[in-house]
Write an enzyme that holds these catalytic residues in place. Structure first.
Site, PDB file in Angstrom:
ATOM      1  CG  ASP A 168      15.181 -22.362   3.092  1.00  0.00           C
ATOM      2  OD1 ASP A 168      14.349 -22.517   2.180  1.00  0.00           O
ATOM      3  OD2 ASP A 168      15.531 -21.228   3.509  1.00  0.00           O
ATOM      4  NE  ARG A 189      14.998 -22.084  -4.972  1.00  0.00           N
ATOM      5  CZ  ARG A 189      15.657 -23.230  -5.005  1.00  0.00           C
ATOM      6  NH1 ARG A 189      16.489 -23.483  -5.995  1.00  0.00           N
ATOM      7  NH2 ARG A 189      15.497 -24.120  -4.062  1.00  0.00           N
ATOM      8  CB  THR A 194       8.302 -22.832 -11.859  1.00  0.00           C
ATOM      9  OG1 THR A 194       8.479 -21.644 -11.055  1.00  0.00           O
ATOM     10  CG2 THR A 194       6.821 -22.999 -12.157  1.00  0.00           C
TER      11      THR A 194
HETATM   12  C1  PRP Z   1      17.173 -18.963  -1.697  1.00  0.00           C
HETATM   13  C2  PRP Z   1      18.567 -18.346  -1.687  1.00  0.00           C
HETATM   14  C3  PRP Z   1      18.670 -17.747  -3.064  1.00  0.00           C
HETATM   15  C4  PRP Z   1      17.902 -18.737  -3.893  1.00  0.00           C
HETATM   16  C5  PRP Z   1      18.873 -19.583  -4.637  1.00  0.00           C
HETATM   17  O1  PRP Z   1      16.203 -18.016  -1.496  1.00  0.00           O
HETATM   18  O2  PRP Z   1      18.768 -17.431  -0.659  1.00  0.00           O
HETATM   19  O3  PRP Z   1      18.118 -16.452  -3.160  1.00  0.00           O
HETATM   20  O4  PRP Z   1      17.121 -19.528  -2.999  1.00  0.00           O
HETATM   21  O5  PRP Z   1      18.224 -20.438  -5.503  1.00  0.00           O
HETATM   22  P1  PRP Z   1      18.359 -20.359  -7.080  1.00  0.00           P
HETATM   23  O6  PRP Z   1      19.833 -20.208  -7.375  1.00  0.00           O
HETATM   24  O7  PRP Z   1      17.821 -21.683  -7.524  1.00  0.00           O
HETATM   25  O8  PRP Z   1      17.559 -19.213  -7.582  1.00  0.00           O
HETATM   26  P2  PRP Z   1      14.623 -18.379  -1.447  1.00  0.00           P
HETATM   27  O9  PRP Z   1      14.059 -18.363  -2.817  1.00  0.00           O
HETATM   28  O10 PRP Z   1      14.467 -19.648  -0.647  1.00  0.00           O
HETATM   29  O11 PRP Z   1      13.996 -17.134  -0.714  1.00  0.00           O
HETATM   30  P3  PRP Z   1      13.979 -16.785   0.854  1.00  0.00           P
HETATM   31  O12 PRP Z   1      15.411 -16.548   1.292  1.00  0.00           O
HETATM   32  O13 PRP Z   1      13.178 -15.554   0.919  1.00  0.00           O
HETATM   33  O14 PRP Z   1      13.388 -17.949   1.589  1.00  0.00           O
HETATM   34  N1  URA Z   2      18.161 -22.051  -1.359  1.00  0.00           N
HETATM   35  C1  URA Z   2      18.595 -22.490  -0.158  1.00  0.00           C
HETATM   36  O1  URA Z   2      18.427 -21.810   0.865  1.00  0.00           O
HETATM   37  N2  URA Z   2      19.193 -23.680  -0.096  1.00  0.00           N
HETATM   38  C2  URA Z   2      19.408 -24.444  -1.180  1.00  0.00           C
HETATM   39  O2  URA Z   2      19.997 -25.524  -1.062  1.00  0.00           O
HETATM   40  C3  URA Z   2      18.948 -23.972  -2.431  1.00  0.00           C
HETATM   41  C4  URA Z   2      18.328 -22.760  -2.494  1.00  0.00           C
END
Ligand code: PRP
Ligand code: URA
Length: 212
Positions: free
Chosen positions: A203, A107, A111
């Site tokens: 996270d 993400r 944005t």
């Molecule tokens: C997190 C999570 C999802 C996403 C959910 O990943 O594992 O993929 O956010 O958020 P959304 O429903 O608002 O799209 P992140 O983008 O943090 O990536 P990462 O696991 O590589 O850190």
């Molecule tokens: N991704 C995460 O890992 N945690 C949240 O709460 C939202 C998005």
């Protein structure tokens, strides 16, 4: 909260017990990893209830009998990188022959829009039951994108498994892809201004892999 028919929210005492530990900020990385796997296995039991089966003849010590078994290699799991990786073993505990595809999305911090950076799927995935794994369904943007990517490659039978969801994420995903099954362990209150689920668990990727 009420959701469309294709959304299953487990809200099961055994799963909730583990989610309590998952949320706890004092839970270690090792415990967190184990809990994600265990919860996925518990959810998988129900989520995989309609995977393809076939009848085979088995000889018991007493007689021959017809028995239903899972069709070999009929399921592909697709973790969304990174946090979805933590759920793969949870499904392999139930179905060791499931092949694994990978979708890379992150993400954008400003944005909150998903950015695609990787997609590698097993040959023939379009004819399989595909289970998208991602512990967090927040805005729903990543799940919608992951499923768009799968559909673009011909996949038709798709399920999404997430552990914690926000109401807006469930609504967004169910509206964008009304033809998929969505399995959630629990649905939380809301998102904060940074797109994090409240109360949530923080996270998921950072807690699984120790990056913060
Ligand atoms: C997190 C999570 C999802 C996403 C959910 O990943 O594992 O993929 O956010 O958020 P959304 O429903 O608002 O799209 P992140 O983008 O943090 O990536 P990462 O696991 O590589 O850190
Ligand atoms: N991704 C995460 O890992 N945690 C949240 O709460 C939202 C998005």
């Amino acid at each position: 909260m009420s959701f469309p028919k294709n959304v299953t929210v487990f809200d099961h005492p055994l799963i909730n017990h583990k989610i309590a530990k998952l949320r706890d900020k004092n839970t270690t990385m090792k415990e967190f990893r184990e809990l994600v796997e265990e919860i996925t296995t518990l959810m998988g039991f129900e989520s995989l209830k309609d995977i393809p089966t076939e009848k085979v003849i088995i000889e018991t010590p007493l007689e021959k009998t017809e028995q239903t078994v899972v069709v070999s290699e009929s399921v592909v799991v697709v973790p969304v990188l990174r946090a979805g990786l933590g759920m793969v073993n949870g499904i392999h505990n139930l179905l060791p022959t499931a092949k694994v595809g990978h979708i890379g999305l992150y993400r954008d911090e400003e944005t909150l829009q998903p950015c695609e950076y990787y997609c590698k799927l097993p040959v023939g995935v379009e004819n399989k039951t595909v289970i998208v794994l991602d512990p967090m369904l927040a805005t729903g943007g990543s799940a919608v994108s992951a499923i768009d990517m799968l559909k673009k490659r011909g996949c038709k039978n798709i399920k999404q498994m997430s552990i914690i969801a926000a109401p807006i994420g469930v609504e967004t995903l169910a509206n964008a892809h009304p033809d998929i099954e969505i399995y959630l362990a629990t649905v939380d209150r809301e998102l904060n201004e940074n797109g994090y689920i409240l109360p949530g668990l923080g996270d998921a990727g950072d807690r699984l892999f120790g990056t913060k």
